[in-house]
Write a protein that holds these residues in place. Structure first.
Motif, PDB file in Angstrom:
ATOM      1  N   LEU A   6       2.863  -3.613   8.672  1.00 13.50           N
ATOM      2  CA  LEU A   6       2.266  -4.817   9.255  1.00 13.50           C
ATOM      3  C   LEU A   6       1.725  -5.774   8.201  1.00 13.50           C
ATOM      4  CD1 LEU A   6       0.351  -3.126  12.187  1.00 13.50           C
ATOM      5  CD2 LEU A   6       2.510  -4.363  12.294  1.00 13.50           C
ATOM      6  N   LEU A   7       1.113  -5.221   7.152  1.00 13.30           N
ATOM      7  CA  LEU A   7       0.494  -6.049   6.113  1.00 13.30           C
ATOM      8  C   LEU A   7       0.598  -5.304   4.785  1.00 13.30           C
ATOM      9  CD1 LEU A   7      -1.178  -8.602   5.491  1.00 13.30           C
ATOM     10  CD2 LEU A   7      -3.211  -7.236   5.938  1.00 13.30           C
ATOM     11  N   THR A   8       1.386  -5.833   3.898  1.00  7.89           N
ATOM     12  CA  THR A   8       1.615  -5.170   2.612  1.00  7.89           C
ATOM     13  C   THR A   8       0.291  -4.939   1.884  1.00  7.89           C
ATOM     14  OG1 THR A   8       3.780  -6.188   2.430  1.00  7.89           O
ATOM     15  CG2 THR A   8       2.817  -5.333   0.409  1.00  7.89           C
ATOM     16  N   GLY A   9       0.062  -3.697   1.467  1.00  4.38           N
ATOM     17  CA  GLY A   9      -1.162  -3.320   0.761  1.00  4.38           C
ATOM     18  C   GLY A   9      -2.203  -2.690   1.660  1.00  4.38           C
ATOM     19  N   ALA A  10      -2.086  -2.873   2.971  1.00  3.73           N
ATOM     20  CA  ALA A  10      -3.084  -2.329   3.894  1.00  3.73           C
ATOM     21  C   ALA A  10      -3.073  -0.799   3.909  1.00  3.73           C
ATOM     22  CB  ALA A  10      -2.861  -2.872   5.299  1.00  3.73           C
ATOM     23  N   GLY A  11      -1.915  -0.198   3.770  1.00  6.21           N
ATOM     24  CA  GLY A  11      -1.838   1.266   3.733  1.00  6.21           C
ATOM     25  C   GLY A  11      -2.536   1.835   2.512  1.00  6.21           C
ATOM     26  N   GLN A  12      -2.386   1.162   1.373  1.00  3.07           N
ATOM     27  CA  GLN A  12      -3.062   1.603   0.155  1.00  3.07           C
ATOM     28  C   GLN A  12      -4.572   1.450   0.306  1.00  3.07           C
ATOM     29  OE1 GLN A  12      -0.297  -0.145   0.281  1.00  3.07           O
ATOM     30  NE2 GLN A  12       1.149   1.007  -0.935  1.00  3.07           N
ATOM     31  N   LEU A  13      -5.012   0.352   0.907  1.00  2.69           N
ATOM     32  CA  LEU A  13      -6.441   0.154   1.134  1.00  2.69           C
ATOM     33  C   LEU A  13      -6.997   1.249   2.037  1.00  2.69           C
ATOM     34  CD1 LEU A  13      -6.519  -3.718   1.638  1.00  2.69           C
ATOM     35  CD2 LEU A  13      -7.277  -2.452  -0.376  1.00  2.69           C
ATOM     36  N   TYR A  14      -6.266   1.602   3.084  1.00  3.19           N
ATOM     37  CA  TYR A  14      -6.688   2.667   3.994  1.00  3.19           C
ATOM     38  C   TYR A  14      -6.769   4.010   3.274  1.00  3.19           C
ATOM     39  CZ  TYR A  14      -6.773   5.718   8.056  1.00  3.19           C
ATOM     40  OH  TYR A  14      -7.119   6.672   8.975  1.00  3.19           O
ATOM     41  N   ASN A  15      -5.838   4.256   2.347  1.00  2.00           N
ATOM     42  CA  ASN A  15      -5.818   5.509   1.596  1.00  2.00           C
ATOM     43  C   ASN A  15      -6.881   5.554   0.501  1.00  2.00           C
ATOM     44  OD1 ASN A  15      -3.701   6.599   3.040  1.00  2.00           O
ATOM     45  ND2 ASN A  15      -2.145   5.818   1.647  1.00  2.00           N
ATOM     46  N   GLY A  16      -7.553   4.439   0.247  1.00  4.64           N
ATOM     47  CA  GLY A  16      -8.593   4.404  -0.782  1.00  4.64           C
ATOM     48  C   GLY A  16      -8.111   3.907  -2.120  1.00  4.64           C
ATOM     49  N   ALA A  17      -6.860   3.512  -2.233  1.00  2.00           N
ATOM     50  CA  ALA A  17      -6.305   2.969  -3.479  1.00  2.00           C
ATOM     51  C   ALA A  17      -6.475   1.449  -3.438  1.00  2.00           C
ATOM     52  CB  ALA A  17      -4.843   3.363  -3.637  1.00  2.00           C
ATOM     53  N   TYR A  18      -7.722   0.994  -3.600  1.00  2.00           N
ATOM     54  CA  TYR A  18      -8.068  -0.407  -3.399  1.00  2.00           C
ATOM     55  C   TYR A  18      -7.367  -1.337  -4.387  1.00  2.00           C
ATOM     56  CZ  TYR A  18     -11.595   1.801  -0.540  1.00  2.00           C
ATOM     57  OH  TYR A  18     -12.224   2.574   0.402  1.00  2.00           O
ATOM     58  N   TRP A  45      10.882 -10.970  -1.981  1.00  2.00           N
ATOM     59  CA  TRP A  45       9.635 -10.296  -1.644  1.00  2.00           C
ATOM     60  C   TRP A  45       9.831  -9.033  -0.819  1.00  2.00           C
ATOM     61  CZ3 TRP A  45       9.072 -10.198   3.609  1.00  2.00           C
ATOM     62  CH2 TRP A  45       9.724 -11.196   4.339  1.00  2.00           C
ATOM     63  N   ILE A  46      11.011  -8.811  -0.296  1.00  2.00           N
ATOM     64  CA  ILE A  46      11.255  -7.621   0.528  1.00  2.00           C
ATOM     65  C   ILE A  46      11.079  -6.310  -0.249  1.00  2.00           C
ATOM     66  CG2 ILE A  46      13.065  -6.391   1.795  1.00  2.00           C
ATOM     67  CD1 ILE A  46      13.873  -9.041   3.002  1.00  2.00           C
ATOM     68  N   PRO A  47      11.491  -6.223  -1.528  1.00  2.00           N
ATOM     69  CA  PRO A  47      11.245  -4.962  -2.247  1.00  2.00           C
ATOM     70  C   PRO A  47       9.771  -4.584  -2.339  1.00  2.00           C
ATOM     71  CG  PRO A  47      12.853  -6.271  -3.423  1.00  2.00           C
ATOM     72  CD  PRO A  47      12.318  -7.132  -2.315  1.00  2.00           C
ATOM     73  N   PHE A  48       8.877  -5.561  -2.476  1.00  2.00           N
ATOM     74  CA  PHE A  48       7.445  -5.248  -2.512  1.00  2.00           C
ATOM     75  C   PHE A  48       6.971  -4.705  -1.165  1.00  2.00           C
ATOM     76  CE2 PHE A  48       7.704  -8.629  -5.796  1.00  2.00           C
ATOM     77  CZ  PHE A  48       7.387  -7.812  -6.870  1.00  2.00           C
ATOM     78  N   TRP A  49       7.516  -5.218  -0.087  1.00  2.08           N
ATOM     79  CA  TRP A  49       7.159  -4.762   1.250  1.00  2.08           C
ATOM     80  C   TRP A  49       7.617  -3.319   1.457  1.00  2.08           C
ATOM     81  CZ3 TRP A  49      10.577  -5.089   5.894  1.00  2.08           C
ATOM     82  CH2 TRP A  49       9.886  -4.842   7.075  1.00  2.08           C
ATOM     83  N   ILE A  50       8.861  -3.034   1.084  1.00  4.61           N
ATOM     84  CA  ILE A  50       9.406  -1.679   1.244  1.00  4.61           C
ATOM     85  C   ILE A  50       8.680  -0.701   0.321  1.00  4.61           C
ATOM     86  CG2 ILE A  50      11.466  -0.249   0.897  1.00  4.61           C
ATOM     87  CD1 ILE A  50      13.095  -2.708   1.836  1.00  4.61           C
ATOM     88  N   TRP A  51       8.460  -1.109  -0.929  1.00  2.00           N
ATOM     89  CA  TRP A  51       7.755  -0.248  -1.871  1.00  2.00           C
ATOM     90  C   TRP A  51       6.345   0.045  -1.374  1.00  2.00           C
ATOM     91  CZ3 TRP A  51       4.318  -1.925  -6.210  1.00  2.00           C
ATOM     92  CH2 TRP A  51       3.920  -0.842  -6.981  1.00  2.00           C
ATOM     93  N   GLY A  52       5.685  -0.952  -0.799  1.00  2.00           N
ATOM     94  CA  GLY A  52       4.339  -0.750  -0.271  1.00  2.00           C
ATOM     95  C   GLY A  52       4.296   0.279   0.839  1.00  2.00           C
ATOM     96  N   MET A  53       5.280   0.235   1.721  1.00  6.34           N
ATOM     97  CA  MET A  53       5.312   1.224   2.804  1.00  6.34           C
ATOM     98  C   MET A  53       5.525   2.633   2.260  1.00  6.34           C
ATOM     99  SD  MET A  53       7.314  -0.613   5.953  1.00  6.34           S
ATOM    100  CE  MET A  53       8.739  -1.159   5.012  1.00  6.34           C
ATOM    101  N   GLU A  54       6.470   2.793   1.346  1.00  2.34           N
ATOM    102  CA  GLU A  54       6.751   4.116   0.778  1.00  2.34           C
ATOM    103  C   GLU A  54       5.568   4.629  -0.045  1.00  2.34           C
ATOM    104  OE1 GLU A  54       8.552   7.673  -0.117  1.00  2.34           O
ATOM    105  OE2 GLU A  54       8.935   6.240   1.479  1.00  2.34           O
ATOM    106  N   ASP A  55       4.945   3.748  -0.807  1.00  2.00           N
ATOM    107  CA  ASP A  55       3.794   4.142  -1.623  1.00  2.00           C
ATOM    108  C   ASP A  55       2.622   4.565  -0.735  1.00  2.00           C
ATOM    109  OD1 ASP A  55       2.493   4.297  -4.299  1.00  2.00           O
ATOM    110  OD2 ASP A  55       1.195   2.753  -3.399  1.00  2.00           O
ATOM    111  N   ALA A  56       2.412   3.879   0.371  1.00  2.00           N
ATOM    112  CA  ALA A  56       1.345   4.256   1.301  1.00  2.00           C
ATOM    113  C   ALA A  56       1.620   5.624   1.916  1.00  2.00           C
ATOM    114  CB  ALA A  56       1.215   3.198   2.394  1.00  2.00           C
ATOM    115  N   ARG A  57       2.873   5.884   2.249  1.00  2.00           N
ATOM    116  CA  ARG A  57       3.237   7.187   2.814  1.00  2.00           C
ATOM    117  C   ARG A  57       2.976   8.304   1.811  1.00  2.00           C
ATOM    118  NH1 ARG A  57       7.007  10.951   2.693  1.00  2.00           N
ATOM    119  NH2 ARG A  57       8.186   9.881   1.090  1.00  2.00           N
TER     120      ARG A  57
END
Length: 82
Positions: A6-18, A45-57
């Motif tokens: 939904l929002l690139t970087g939000a998964g990392q923020l939720y995981n504590g990787a601010y 910009w799509i690679p950053f979106w995909i990378w963000g999802m995988e990194d959050a997972r």
């Protein structure tokens, strides 16, 4: 992963990787801005979106694994005291 969808970087923020989440969001915004402003392909910009999802997972899996290891150690300590 759903948050980063939904929002690139939000998964990392939720995981504590601010810092990682903020940097990823900034890269995504910069890529999207460049794509719109300078007429670059949208694929920039799509690679950053995909990378963000995988990194959050992956970050969530690491966090869950750490939590489960901690809980297993607590249970083992409790059983040895009983």
């Amino acid at each position: 992963m759903a948050l980063s969808f939904l929002l690139t970087g939000a998964g990392q923020l939720y995981n504590g990787a601010y810092l990682r989440g903020l940097v990823l969001a900034a890269l995504y915004v910069a890529g999207a801005t460049a794509a719109v402003r300078y007429g670059y392909p949208v694929l920039l910009w799509i690679p950053f979106w995909i990378w963000g999802m995988e990194d959050a997972r992956r970050g969530a899996r690491r966090g869950n694994r750490t939590l489960l290891d901690h809980l297993a150690a607590e249970i083992a300590a409790h059983k040895s005291q009983a």
